[in-house]
Design a protein around this motif. Structure first.
Motif: not given
Length: 614
Positions: A349-358
């Motif tokens: 599984f791969y998840v981009d948790l977007r902790g630093f998304d503009p």
């Protein structure tokens, strides 16, 4: 402000209106005025003005000639002539940046749009981006003949215009205006064939409109353009989006979140809402250009086996480090190495948790679990409503199974904890720009910049070894200019690969002159990566970070920074430690701190930008 009603425009041909009448100025005077307008309410030195007006060939009496240009400008401005002030070291233009200069108004609307996006207020995003883009009249300073201004000022405006156009399209998507989003993004993708963010958003818009085949075609065109022009593969985020698009859930699977964004309306009746990931082998592509990190990779592979003699438990490793240091690429390489060795062959599984998304707030772990559970075959109707119940069901579904979970760009520990399974056959790799000291049971791997030899090897891997071998000393100099950060090195090497006429000295000069803004390729930029970390700081933290740029010397202590920040030593120490936790500050010895060279340059830029708005 004295001097009558006045308006200046930089976002296109230079525009001057005084009391409603357009003022025309000759070529050299336009350069002088544009230079002053790029630094409103600040003194611009004579040498800097001479460089902008004449480049490397100023006349012998440059100062006297500048004075004559200033006199002519004042005459042309008439009643607004008092706006041009002579100072001890140069000249300045006095104006209200909130009402009299399009570039600063454009910037203010952009900030309002970004702030609204972070809180999920898409109506305000739409209004603010429209107000900003309405000011755009064409290529900034298009009639101003000055190489320094076009090199130093114009790229930032062009980048901001693309960013706000993307944000406007994202707002259209969130507000259900899919056709308008597709129209805008198609035009932007044609202008920017290498910008992954634009193409990812276009894919999302087409998928939301049910145009899955067109969305897949967009990805194929992007991949072909990146390979042919820059010699690189698409990044992990858009590669994962492509994998989700290929899943059996159909167009809805291309949605880049598990569930709607904060403030996003529910899908209209009759339209399939965004669906979960249904592909069980989700790892992004492992790039052939991955270089170095032998010791770190070995440590990750050893950690996957678990400590010898310890009880069998889930293994969690947090890969931490500053923006651009290569956390994601290392995690992806380790995951692929394990898969190639026969580990975790069924569940990746791969998840981009977007902790630093503009453009988005960090993902809610409950939404992530919703997608993961459906990927594991749980019917939508059987997914529990609460976070704790979803986490319990996720642990149950992975009991006795071997699974690898790569959680990229984590915001903090509370976002990660519910996603950690319990079974001893599971491995969790977490990447974050923040230090996740509160993640119980996790092994921490802190990444530093590459070593000098590894840095040159990465340049060779991306640009081609034959290009690097021609000038080894220049290659080492480029590695130093890039701070030996993998992202910076890859971007610089991609720029070199896209410029067949350049040699290594040409690239070095480009980096020396352009600074942080020159470390970019396509829609990737080191400065943007730093900006995301900086914006996540609370305002006192941002103020303290900017203050470090003006601090005498590069060794910081609580006592040496306390006076400059108007804090007591204990409060200054707390601020320094907070920046260490955000990987924006390095600590080699107890009580002593320093900035990475490129972060120091970014701090100077941030301080200058703040003083301009003050």
């Amino acid at each position: 402000m004295a001097g009558g009603t006045i308006w200046f425009g930089l976002l296109g041909p230079l525009e001057i209106r005084v009391a409603g009448s357009t003022v025309t100025v000759p070529s050299r005077v336009r350069v002088l005025l544009a230079s002053l307008l790029c630094r409103p309410n600040q003194t611009v030195g004579v040498e800097e003005l001479a460089d902008a007006v004449w480049g490397n060939e100023p006349p012998r009496a440059a100062g006297a000639t500048l004075r004559s240009h200033v006199l002519r400008l004042r005459r042309l401005l008439g009643e607004a002539a008092v706006r041009i002030e002579t100072t001890g070291s140069g000249y300045r233009i006095d104006l209200d940046p909130h009402t009299e200069l399009d570039a600063t108004i454009f910037g203010a609307h952009g900030e309002a749009a970004r702030a609204a996006a972070r809180r999920g207020d898409w109506q305000t995003v739409s209004r603010s981006t429209a107000a900003a883009l309405d000011l755009w009249r064409g290529v900034p300073l298009s009639d101003v003949p000055s190489d320094p201004l076009h090199r130093d000022e114009v790229p930032g405006w062009l980048e901001a215009r693309i960013e706000l156009t993307e944000l406007a399209a994202r707002a259209d998507l969130r507000l259900g205006r899919t056709a308008e989003a597709v129209r805008v993004l198609r035009r932007l993708a044609a202008e920017e064939p290498h910008r992954e963010g634009v193409h990812a958003l276009l894919i999302e818009a087409l998928a939301a409109a049910g145009r899955r085949a067109e969305a897949l075609a967009v990805y194929r065109r992007l991949r072909a353009a990146l390979a042919a022009d820059l010699g690189i593969e698409p990044g992990p985020q858009i590669a994962a989006l492509h994998q989700r698009l290929l899943g059996p859930a159909g167009p809805a699977a291309a949605h880049t979140r598990y569930g709607p964004a904060p403030g996003e309306p529910a899908a209209p009746a009759g339209r399939t809402p965004p669906g979960p990931v249904t592909v069980l082998r989700q790892l992004p592509a492992d790039l052939a250009t991955f270089t170095g990190r032998g010791a770190e990779l070995a440590a990750l592979l050893d950690a996957a086996a678990g400590p010898v003699g310890s009880p069998a438990t889930v293994q969690v490793t947090a890969i931490e480090g500053m923006a651009g240091v290569g956390k994601t690429r290392l995690a992806v390489r380790a995951a692929h190495e394990l898969a190639r060795a026969g580990r975790f062959s069924q569940l990746q599984f791969y998840v981009d948790l977007r902790g630093f998304d503009p453009d988005h707030e960090p993902l809610d772990p409950a939404d992530v679990l919703d997608g993961l559970l459906r990927a594991l075959g749980v019917d939508e109707a059987r997914v529990p409503a609460g976070l704790d119940d979803r986490a319990a069901l996720f642990r149950d579904r992975l009991h006795g199974r071997e699974a690898l979970l790569l959680l990229d760009n984590a915001a903090d520990e509370p976002q990660v904890r519910p996603l950690v399974p319990a079974g001893p056959g599971c491995l969790v790799l977490v990447t974050s720009r923040r230090r996740l000291a509160g993640l119980d049971g996790a092994t921490t791997l802190a990444l530093d910049p590459l070593g000098p030899h590894e840095a040159v090897d990465l340049l060779a891997a991306v640009a081609g070894p034959e290009r690097i071998a021609t000038a080894p000393e220049a290659a080492r100099h480029i590695a130093r200019l890039c701070g030996r950060l993998p992202l910076a090195l890859a971007l610089a090497a991609s720029r070199l690969r896209a410029r067949p006429a350049w040699g290594l000295p040409d690239l070095a000069e480009h980096l020396e002159v352009g600074g942080l803004r020159a470390i970019a390729a396509g829609d990737r930029s080191l400065r943007t990566a730093f900006e995301l970390s900086y914006r996540r700081l609370p305002e006192p933290g941002r103020r303290f970070f900017r203050m470090l740029a003006a601090h005498p010397g590069r060794d910081y202590t609580a006592r040496s920074t306390a006076a400059a920040a108007a804090l007591d030593p204990a409060a200054a120490c707390a601020e320094l430690e907070a920046l260490v936790d955000e990987n924006l500050l390095l600590q080699d010895l107890p009580g002593h701190y320093r900035l990475h060279d490129l972060l120091h340059a970014f701090a100077r830029e941030a301080a200058a930008a703040e003083s301009q708005l003050a």
